[in-house]
Write a protein that holds these residues in place. Structure first.
Motif, PDB file in Angstrom:
ATOM      1  N   GLY A  59       1.575   4.213  -4.312  1.00  0.00           N
ATOM      2  CA  GLY A  59       0.400   4.425  -5.013  1.00  0.00           C
ATOM      3  C   GLY A  59      -0.524   5.726  -4.756  1.00  0.00           C
ATOM      4  O   GLY A  59      -0.468   6.384  -3.627  1.00  0.00           O
ATOM      5  N   GLY A  74      -6.364   8.318  -2.895  1.00  0.00           N
ATOM      6  CA  GLY A  74      -6.623   6.766  -2.899  1.00  0.00           C
ATOM      7  C   GLY A  74      -7.872   6.688  -1.377  1.00  0.00           C
ATOM      8  O   GLY A  74      -8.798   7.554  -1.225  1.00  0.00           O
ATOM      9  N   ASN A  76       1.143   5.537   2.008  1.00  0.00           N
ATOM     10  CA  ASN A  76       2.021   4.728   0.682  1.00  0.00           C
ATOM     11  C   ASN A  76       3.405   5.643   0.534  1.00  0.00           C
ATOM     12  O   ASN A  76       4.384   5.082   0.466  1.00  0.00           O
ATOM     13  CB  ASN A  76       1.150   5.013  -0.606  1.00  0.00           C
ATOM     14  CG  ASN A  76      -0.078   4.444  -0.578  1.00  0.00           C
ATOM     15  OD1 ASN A  76      -0.384   3.466   0.371  1.00  0.00           O
ATOM     16  ND2 ASN A  76      -0.970   4.477  -1.371  1.00  0.00           N
ATOM     17  N   HIS A  81       0.762   0.138  -1.559  1.00  0.00           N
ATOM     18  CA  HIS A  81      -0.671   0.788  -1.231  1.00  0.00           C
ATOM     19  C   HIS A  81      -1.134   0.458   0.129  1.00  0.00           C
ATOM     20  O   HIS A  81      -0.350  -0.470   1.011  1.00  0.00           O
ATOM     21  CB  HIS A  81      -1.879   0.324  -2.196  1.00  0.00           C
ATOM     22  CG  HIS A  81      -1.550   0.731  -3.740  1.00  0.00           C
ATOM     23  ND1 HIS A  81      -2.429   1.320  -4.174  1.00  0.00           N
ATOM     24  CD2 HIS A  81      -0.590   0.306  -4.624  1.00  0.00           C
ATOM     25  CE1 HIS A  81      -2.217   2.076  -5.337  1.00  0.00           C
ATOM     26  NE2 HIS A  81      -0.766   1.157  -5.784  1.00  0.00           N
ATOM     27  N   GLU A 128      -0.593  -4.341  -0.685  1.00  0.00           N
ATOM     28  CA  GLU A 128      -1.618  -3.738   0.254  1.00  0.00           C
ATOM     29  C   GLU A 128      -0.698  -3.999   1.583  1.00  0.00           C
ATOM     30  O   GLU A 128      -1.097  -4.942   2.123  1.00  0.00           O
ATOM     31  CB  GLU A 128      -3.002  -4.087  -0.036  1.00  0.00           C
ATOM     32  CG  GLU A 128      -3.836  -3.957  -1.235  1.00  0.00           C
ATOM     33  CD  GLU A 128      -4.056  -2.343  -1.524  1.00  0.00           C
ATOM     34  OE1 GLU A 128      -3.732  -1.566  -0.512  1.00  0.00           O
ATOM     35  OE2 GLU A 128      -4.691  -2.126  -2.401  1.00  0.00           O
TER      36      GLU A 128
END
Length: 254
Positions: free
Chosen positions: A42, A49, A62, A112, A214
């Protein structure tokens, strides 16, 4: 040659054509050797991010973990597992889904690392620089989109990955279900940390079953340290690969 006017395609034929374009994984059988699993790291270098408690970009976490997931999948009998964006081109989420579709992905897993809402962030100093952290929440979470055309299979994939992460001894976080702005995601499986989030374009736009992982909360100071280790990355990657394997076996058992 004289041109001929094209006749409209009857709706039922259009549906048949659309179904024919779906990846092979959408069928009743799942063959590991032939299943192309797209692993998405991601974000990207320019739009990385979240920022960790020590100021590190989420994309670095990531990218490392996504590479480990590809390696774990290949070791588990999925030789066609591949990084979706190996060059880090900062593709927007919808473009990531489009690339997965264009490259024939039969499955999509997006990797992520997590943060928290601003209200929970506190200040501290790292190497003379002000940083933000929150030790309130820790753990993984797994998302699927109800807008994915194969939403039921996507939910099964998310659950399979969540089961394996839990079996590996990793906890999940419940903070995405909190009834506050920016959260409030339905926690559809509160035993293995699976949420529904229809607004995730990378999942909704994929024409294959898709889940977003995640891996942990990088604004948590202790968890950030753990997530940066090869041991935690390998533990997570192997669990994700076992989840994909479990999902594949379930398709064959229908």
């Amino acid at each position: 040659m004289a041109s001929r006017r094209l006749r409209p395609i009857p709706p039922f034929l259009a549906l048949v054509a659309a179904l024919a374009c779906l990846p092979a994984a959408a069928g009743a059988q799942c063959r590991q050797a032939g299943l192309a699993v797209a692993v998405d790291a991601g974000h990207g270098p320019k739009a990385p991010g979240a920022t960790s408690a020590r100021g590190l970009p989420e994309y670095d976490f990531n990218r490392r973990l996504a590479g480990q997931v590809v390696a774990a999948l290949r070791a588990s009998g999925f030789p066609k597992a591949y990084l979706l964006d190996p060059d880090g081109r900062d593709l927007p989420p919808a473009a990531r889904a489009a690339r997965a579709n264009a490259t024939g992905a039969g499955l999509l897993v997006s990797i992520h690392h997590d943060s928290v809402q601003p209200r929970y962030l506190e200040a501290w100093t790292v190497d003379g620089r002000a940083r933000r952290y929150s030790d309130r929440f820790a753990g993984y979470s797994v998302f699927y989109s109800g807008r994915n055309p194969l939403a039921a299979q996507s939910l099964e994939l998310a659950r399979a990955i969540g089961r394996e992460l839990t079996a590996a001894g990793l906890p999940f976080t419940r903070h995405h279900a909190e009834a506050i702005p920016g959260e409030g995601r339905p926690l559809v499986d509160d035993t293995v940390g699976v949420y529904r989030y229809d607004g995730l374009a990378v999942l909704a736009g994929a024409r294959a079953p898709a889940a977003l992982v995640e891996a942990g909360v990088i604004v948590n100071r202790d968890e950030e340290v753990a997530l940066a280790t090869a041991a935690r990355q390998g533990q997570t990657a192997r669990a994700v690969a076992r989840g994909v394997e479990r999902w594949c076996a379930a398709q064959n058992g229908r």
